[in-house]
Scaffold this motif. Structure first.
Motif, mmCIF file in Angstrom:
data_model
loop_
_atom_site.group_PDB
_atom_site.id
_atom_site.type_symbol
_atom_site.label_atom_id
_atom_site.label_comp_id
_atom_site.label_asym_id
_atom_site.label_seq_id
_atom_site.Cartn_x
_atom_site.Cartn_y
_atom_site.Cartn_z
ATOM 1 N N ASN A 257 -15.625 16.118 91.440
ATOM 2 C CA ASN A 257 -16.314 17.027 90.049
ATOM 3 C C ASN A 257 -18.230 17.281 90.740
ATOM 4 O OD1 ASN A 257 -15.051 16.694 87.686
ATOM 5 N ND2 ASN A 257 -15.432 14.529 87.065
ATOM 6 N N SER B 137 -19.265 20.542 89.033
ATOM 7 C CA SER B 137 -19.033 20.787 87.989
ATOM 8 C C SER B 137 -20.746 20.677 87.015
ATOM 9 C CB SER B 137 -19.019 19.280 86.902
ATOM 10 O OG SER B 137 -19.591 17.679 87.389
ATOM 11 N N GLU B 138 -21.363 22.027 86.044
ATOM 12 C CA GLU B 138 -19.401 22.041 84.804
ATOM 13 C C GLU B 138 -19.366 23.518 86.079
ATOM 14 O OE1 GLU B 138 -19.071 20.565 82.673
ATOM 15 O OE2 GLU B 138 -20.708 18.883 83.156
ATOM 16 N N ALA C 264 -26.752 22.049 86.064
ATOM 17 C CA ALA C 264 -26.552 21.453 84.972
ATOM 18 C C ALA C 264 -26.797 19.484 85.477
ATOM 19 C CB ALA C 264 -24.626 20.559 84.132
ATOM 20 N N HIS C 265 -26.579 19.754 86.911
ATOM 21 C CA HIS C 265 -27.008 17.833 86.781
ATOM 22 C C HIS C 265 -27.891 18.051 88.685
ATOM 23 C CE1 HIS C 265 -23.591 16.708 84.760
ATOM 24 N NE2 HIS C 265 -22.770 17.724 85.303
ATOM 25 N N LYS C 266 -28.992 17.947 87.727
ATOM 26 C CA LYS C 266 -30.130 18.053 88.653
ATOM 27 C C LYS C 266 -30.276 16.942 89.875
ATOM 28 C CE LYS C 266 -32.831 22.118 87.114
ATOM 29 N NZ LYS C 266 -33.613 22.311 86.513
ATOM 30 N N SER C 267 -30.385 16.675 91.714
ATOM 31 C CA SER C 267 -31.213 16.067 91.709
ATOM 32 C C SER C 267 -33.151 16.352 92.404
ATOM 33 C CB SER C 267 -30.710 16.056 93.061
ATOM 34 O OG SER C 267 -30.663 15.480 94.095
ATOM 35 N N ASN D 264 -23.338 19.859 91.683
ATOM 36 C CA ASN D 264 -23.335 19.424 90.912
ATOM 37 C C ASN D 264 -24.899 17.953 92.007
ATOM 38 O OD1 ASN D 264 -23.812 16.340 89.949
ATOM 39 N ND2 ASN D 264 -21.653 15.792 89.604
ATOM 40 N N ALA E 17 -26.382 16.361 91.494
ATOM 41 C CA ALA E 17 -26.612 14.474 91.915
ATOM 42 C C ALA E 17 -25.763 14.026 92.762
ATOM 43 C CB ALA E 17 -27.214 13.866 91.085
ATOM 44 N N ASN E 18 -24.432 14.796 93.098
ATOM 45 C CA ASN E 18 -23.513 14.170 93.097
ATOM 46 C C ASN E 18 -22.230 14.821 94.097
ATOM 47 O OD1 ASN E 18 -21.242 11.784 93.434
ATOM 48 N ND2 ASN E 18 -20.115 12.690 91.292
#
Length: 232
Positions: free
Chosen positions: A83, A86-87, A171-174, A194, A196-197
């Motif tokens: 993932n 993602s997204e 969608a998933h910030k760091s 993604n 953060a990952n």
């Protein structure tokens, strides 16, 4: 009248004689045709079988060569594993990745690419002696900076050529940062959506990648069928 009858009888006799000769010749021809032995019949059957086998081998080889050419020069399906994108892309989706733009070197900011990482395509197994073999692990990432670009990440915000890049697909910030630097002549910076990952160019054991590590350009999602879409 009698003479005419005699002539007719003579003609009939000649016709019968000719027919008899033909029948005899035909019968003689049939009788003189060689009868194939069981060994010859088996040999013919075996030859026919081998001809069919070689024909199928030719068809299969042609199909394999055609498929290899298509995958090498045009496009191939790639399954998303994990993932890190993602997204935009999620685990299990299948994308069609095309080759022409990569082969032409026609890549641009924001392209989603299939790539390899440095020092990530060789594995060692130990079976009494060390054996190295090549395994090309493919990664799907977004191309965020090209050769000659200046890149910096400040508290998770991406700056390319000292301008903030609006990334509405994140969608998933760091909050991770990356020091400002100028990319070399054959350096490309890739990141997963993604943030953060994602294991990508921000990591020291990955870093930037070169053009020969970029395999294809992801164009469409073709599976699941209810999520078919373009990635451009």
């Amino acid at each position: 009248m009698t003479e005419q009858n005699n002539n007719t009888e003579n003609l009939n006799k000649e016709d019968k004689a000719n027919e008899s000769t033909k029948e005899g010749a035909f019968s003689q021809t049939k009788e003189t045709e060689p009868v194939k032995s069981e060994k010859q019949l088996k040999k013919e059957k075996r030859n026919k079988l081998w001809n069919e086998i070689f024909s199928w081998i030719g068809v299969i080889c042609t199909a394999v060569l055609l498929a290899t050419a298509i995958r090498g020069l045009l496009a191939e399906p790639i399954r998303v594993d994990g993932n890190s994108m993602s997204e935009t892309l999620v685990d299990g989706e299948i994308v069609i990745a095309t080759k022409p733009r990569v082969l032409r070197g026609d890549l641009k900011h924001g392209d989603i690419v299939i790539c390899h990482y440095p020092r990530r395509n060789e594995k060692t197994i130990n079976i009494g002696t060390k054996l190295n073999f090549r395994v090309d692990t493919a990664f799907i990432k977004r191309l965020v900076a090209l050769p000659g670009d200046t890149i910096a990440i400040i508290d998770g915000e991406l700056f390319v050529n000292d301008k903030l890049v609006e990334e509405d697909y994140i969608a998933h910030k760091s909050l991770q940062s990356y020091p400002r630097r100028v990319l070399g002549d054959d350096e490309y910076f890739v990141m997963g959506d993604n943030r953060a990952n994602s294991h990508d160019s921000r990591s020291r054991n990955v870093g930037t990648i070169s053009s020969d590590m970029i395999v294809a350009h992801a164009k469409w999602v073709i599976y699941p069928f209810d999520r078919i879409r373009s990635l451009d």
